[in-house]
Design a protein around this motif. Structure first.
Motif, short mmCIF file in Angstrom:
data_model
loop_
_atom_site.label_atom_id
_atom_site.label_comp_id
_atom_site.label_asym_id
_atom_site.label_seq_id
_atom_site.Cartn_x
_atom_site.Cartn_y
_atom_site.Cartn_z
N SER A 89 0.84 -1.19 0.00
CA SER A 89 0.00 0.00 0.00
C SER A 89 0.88 1.25 0.00
O SER A 89 1.82 1.38 0.79
CB SER A 89 -0.92 0.01 1.23
N LEU A 90 0.56 2.20 -0.88
CA LEU A 90 1.26 3.49 -0.91
C LEU A 90 0.48 4.54 -0.13
O LEU A 90 0.87 5.72 -0.12
CB LEU A 90 1.48 3.96 -2.35
N THR A 91 -0.61 4.13 0.50
CA THR A 91 -1.37 4.99 1.40
C THR A 91 -1.63 4.23 2.68
O THR A 91 -1.71 3.00 2.67
CB THR A 91 -2.71 5.43 0.78
N ALA A 92 -1.76 4.95 3.78
CA ALA A 92 -2.08 4.32 5.07
C ALA A 92 -3.59 4.16 5.15
O ALA A 92 -4.29 5.00 5.71
CB ALA A 92 -1.55 5.17 6.21
N GLY A 93 -4.09 3.10 4.54
CA GLY A 93 -5.53 2.94 4.41
C GLY A 93 -6.06 4.00 3.45
O GLY A 93 -5.47 4.26 2.40
N LYS A 94 -7.18 4.63 3.81
CA LYS A 94 -7.71 5.73 3.02
C LYS A 94 -6.95 7.00 3.37
O LYS A 94 -6.92 7.42 4.52
CB LYS A 94 -9.20 5.93 3.30
N ARG A 95 -6.33 7.62 2.37
CA ARG A 95 -5.60 8.87 2.58
C ARG A 95 -6.46 10.04 2.12
O ARG A 95 -7.11 9.95 1.07
CB ARG A 95 -4.29 8.82 1.81
N THR A 96 -6.45 11.12 2.86
CA THR A 96 -7.20 12.31 2.50
C THR A 96 -6.26 13.47 2.28
O THR A 96 -5.53 13.87 3.19
CB THR A 96 -8.23 12.68 3.58
N ASP A 97 -6.22 14.01 1.06
CA ASP A 97 -5.45 15.21 0.73
C ASP A 97 -6.40 16.37 0.53
O ASP A 97 -7.46 16.22 -0.10
CB ASP A 97 -4.64 15.00 -0.55
N THR A 98 -6.03 17.54 1.03
CA THR A 98 -6.82 18.74 0.83
C THR A 98 -6.15 19.71 -0.13
O THR A 98 -6.74 20.73 -0.51
CB THR A 98 -7.08 19.45 2.17
N ALA A 193 -7.00 5.51 -2.04
CA ALA A 193 -6.04 4.49 -1.64
C ALA A 193 -5.28 4.03 -2.88
O ALA A 193 -5.84 4.01 -3.99
CB ALA A 193 -6.73 3.31 -0.97
N VAL A 194 -4.02 3.66 -2.71
CA VAL A 194 -3.17 3.23 -3.83
C VAL A 194 -2.45 1.95 -3.45
O VAL A 194 -1.93 1.81 -2.34
CB VAL A 194 -2.14 4.32 -4.20
N VAL A 195 -2.40 1.01 -4.38
CA VAL A 195 -1.66 -0.24 -4.25
C VAL A 195 -0.61 -0.29 -5.35
O VAL A 195 -0.91 0.04 -6.51
CB VAL A 195 -2.59 -1.46 -4.36
#
Length: 204
Positions: A89-98, A193-195
């Motif tokens: 995973s390249l994100t820690a679960g669901k990632r939120t960017d603003t 999310a990214v794999v």
């Protein structure tokens, strides 16, 4: 021996929930077209994760004595060429960017590979004009080798959610040891999310 087609499946169960972005909204359509499914085993960055292209098979309900509605369904691989693809995973679960963000890096533990890579993206929520999620690489986590775009590692810009994408580089491409997911665009909320999977042998 000759290799047969690749195959795989993701099966899961849950409880009926018709709220936005919950299981009923995602599964009720029973589409006939291929879907993209991903699974992140942890909400910690860089943990085992997988992606799959396939058909949604079933959306059966079981009613419990307490009135609950339990569901079971699965995604079965369909193309015969990829199957279930395990990576990190390249994100820690669901990632939120603003706003545009360079994500934290993930160490794939070995040096550069020369067989390309595949990436999966799931976007769960979005507010704004568009966001582009792309993969960057470095051989030493940016210490002397600055992060740069992975060739063929940019997803198509997203302007609505939910949505999912899968992209693959050419299969003779060098991919470096450290990878990270970055976002650009005009937005105030992008939850995704990214794999990522680096291929370890010729042919993917």
């Amino acid at each position: 021996r000759l290799s047969g087609p690749y195959s795989g499946r993701l099966s899961f169960s849950g409880f009926f929930n018709d709220a936005a972005l919950q299981e009923h909204a995602a599964l009720k359509g029973l589409p006939t077209a291929d879907v993209i499914a991903t699974f992140l085993i942890s909400t910690t960055l860089g943990q085992a994760a997988c992606g799959l292209i396939g058909k949604q098979v079933g959306y059966g309900w079981d009613r419990g004595a307490d009135g609950s509605l339990a569901i079971k369904t699965e995604i079965q691989s369909n193309d015969g060429a990829t199957g279930l693809q395990w990576g990190l995973s390249l994100t820690a679960g669901k990632r939120t960017d603003t706003t545009a963000t360079n994500g934290a890096s993930v160490d794939f533990l070995t040096g550069s590979t020369t067989f390309g890579a595949v990436f999966y993206l799931e976007v769960f929520a979005f507010t704004g004009t568009s966001v582009t999620v792309a993969i960057q690489e470095s051989s030493d986590d940016g210490a002397g080798d600055p992060y740069a775009a992975v060739t063929g590692g940019a997803f198509t810009a997203v302007s609505s959610a939910p949505t999912a994408q899968r992209i693959q580089t050419i299969l003779t491409q060098t991919v470096e040891r450290y990878l990270r997911a970055v976002t650009t665009g005009t937005f105030t909320n992008a939850q995704f999310a990214v794999v990522a999977k680096r291929y370890a042998a010729a042919g993917g």
